[in-house]
Write a protein that holds these residues in place. Structure first.
Motif, short mmCIF file in Angstrom:
data_model
loop_
_atom_site.label_atom_id
_atom_site.label_comp_id
_atom_site.label_asym_id
_atom_site.label_seq_id
_atom_site.Cartn_x
_atom_site.Cartn_y
_atom_site.Cartn_z
N ASP A 105 53.90 138.21 124.16
CA ASP A 105 55.13 137.83 124.86
C ASP A 105 54.86 137.53 126.34
N VAL A 106 54.07 138.39 126.98
CA VAL A 106 53.80 138.22 128.41
C VAL A 106 53.02 136.93 128.66
N GLU A 162 59.38 126.22 122.55
CA GLU A 162 59.94 127.16 123.51
C GLU A 162 59.13 128.44 123.47
N PRO A 163 58.87 129.07 124.63
CA PRO A 163 58.13 130.35 124.63
C PRO A 163 58.84 131.37 123.77
N ARG A 202 60.25 134.91 122.66
CA ARG A 202 60.89 136.03 123.36
C ARG A 202 60.79 137.29 122.48
N ARG A 228 53.91 146.34 131.10
CA ARG A 228 54.95 145.92 130.17
C ARG A 228 54.85 146.66 128.84
N SER A 246 52.90 134.27 126.76
CA SER A 246 53.77 133.12 126.50
C SER A 246 54.67 132.83 127.70
N GLU A 247 55.13 133.89 128.38
CA GLU A 247 56.03 133.72 129.51
C GLU A 247 55.29 133.31 130.78
N GLN A 248 54.15 133.94 131.05
CA GLN A 248 53.50 133.80 132.35
C GLN A 248 52.16 133.08 132.32
#
Length: 205
Positions: free
Chosen positions: A18-19, A202-203, A205, A35, A21-23
């Motif tokens: 998740d991290v 889309e990333p 979540r 996290r 994918s986001e950052q």
């Protein structure tokens, strides 16, 4: 591995996915540990390097894409198989922002935890390319290294907000440059089969 240790490892991997994918892949190991609500020492005990973490996180995807190349080779015409596999690789690499940079570096670094998976994936694409070349459906002055680099370039473009809207156009330009009409290796690109969009997912979540 004990059941509780495996649960902890799986939890860290899920959070890391998740991290990243986001950052993006440049996120610090300390941020991932925070996290995941574990100590940095715990994270490093499971995954001593960023490459080791990514190898564990991406191993299944590497295996699936390698197997997918063999499946396409057996079931589709040479140009369709090559285009479909490259498209799927580009779509997958956009899920983890910046991963193509590490993959490209891992190809050249036998000590990287990602090296074996990346070279295996490159070889799978190289076989699809060689098959198309043998039937006169792809230009013969490129190889698996070039194909891997082109995939990385398209994935990088898909990561850039200003370029992402042109992802389908850029993909079409690339395939038109790689594929050729039968019997005309230096000619214009062959007609390509319609394929799903290459726009980045889309990333998660």
């Amino acid at each position: 591995m004990r059941a509780d240790a495996r649960r902890n490892r799986d939890h860290v991997l899920a959070v890391a996915g998740d991290v990243i994918s986001e950052q993006g892949v440049d996120v610090s190991m300390r941020d991932i540990a925070r996290r995941a609500d574990v100590g940095l020492a715990t994270l490093l005990r499971h995954f001593p390097t960023r490459e080791a973490l990514l190898e564990a996180l991406l191993h299944t995807s590497f295996h699936e894409l390698t197997a997918r190349a063999a499946e396409l080779e057996a079931s589709q015409a040479v140009e369709g198989a090559l285009v479909a596999w490259v498209r799927e690789c580009v779509a997958w690499t956009t899920e983890y922002r910046g991963v193509t940079v590490l993959m490209a570096a891992a190809i050249e670094d036998p000590e990287s935890a990602l090296h074996v998976s990346c070279t295996t994936l490159r070889a799978a694409g190289g076989r699809l390319l060689a098959r198309a070349q043998a039937e006169g459906r792809a230009r013969d002055d490129i190889d698996g290294d070039d194909l891997f680099a082109l995939i990385a370039m398209l994935a990088w473009a898909g990561d850039q907000p200003a370029l992402a809207p042109r992802a389908d156009r850029l993909f079409a330009v690339l395939t038109d440059a790689v594929l050729v009409d039968a019997g005309d290796r230096g000619g214009r690109g062959a007609e390509k089969p319609a394929q799903p969009s290459t726009r980045p997912r889309e990333p998660r979540r």
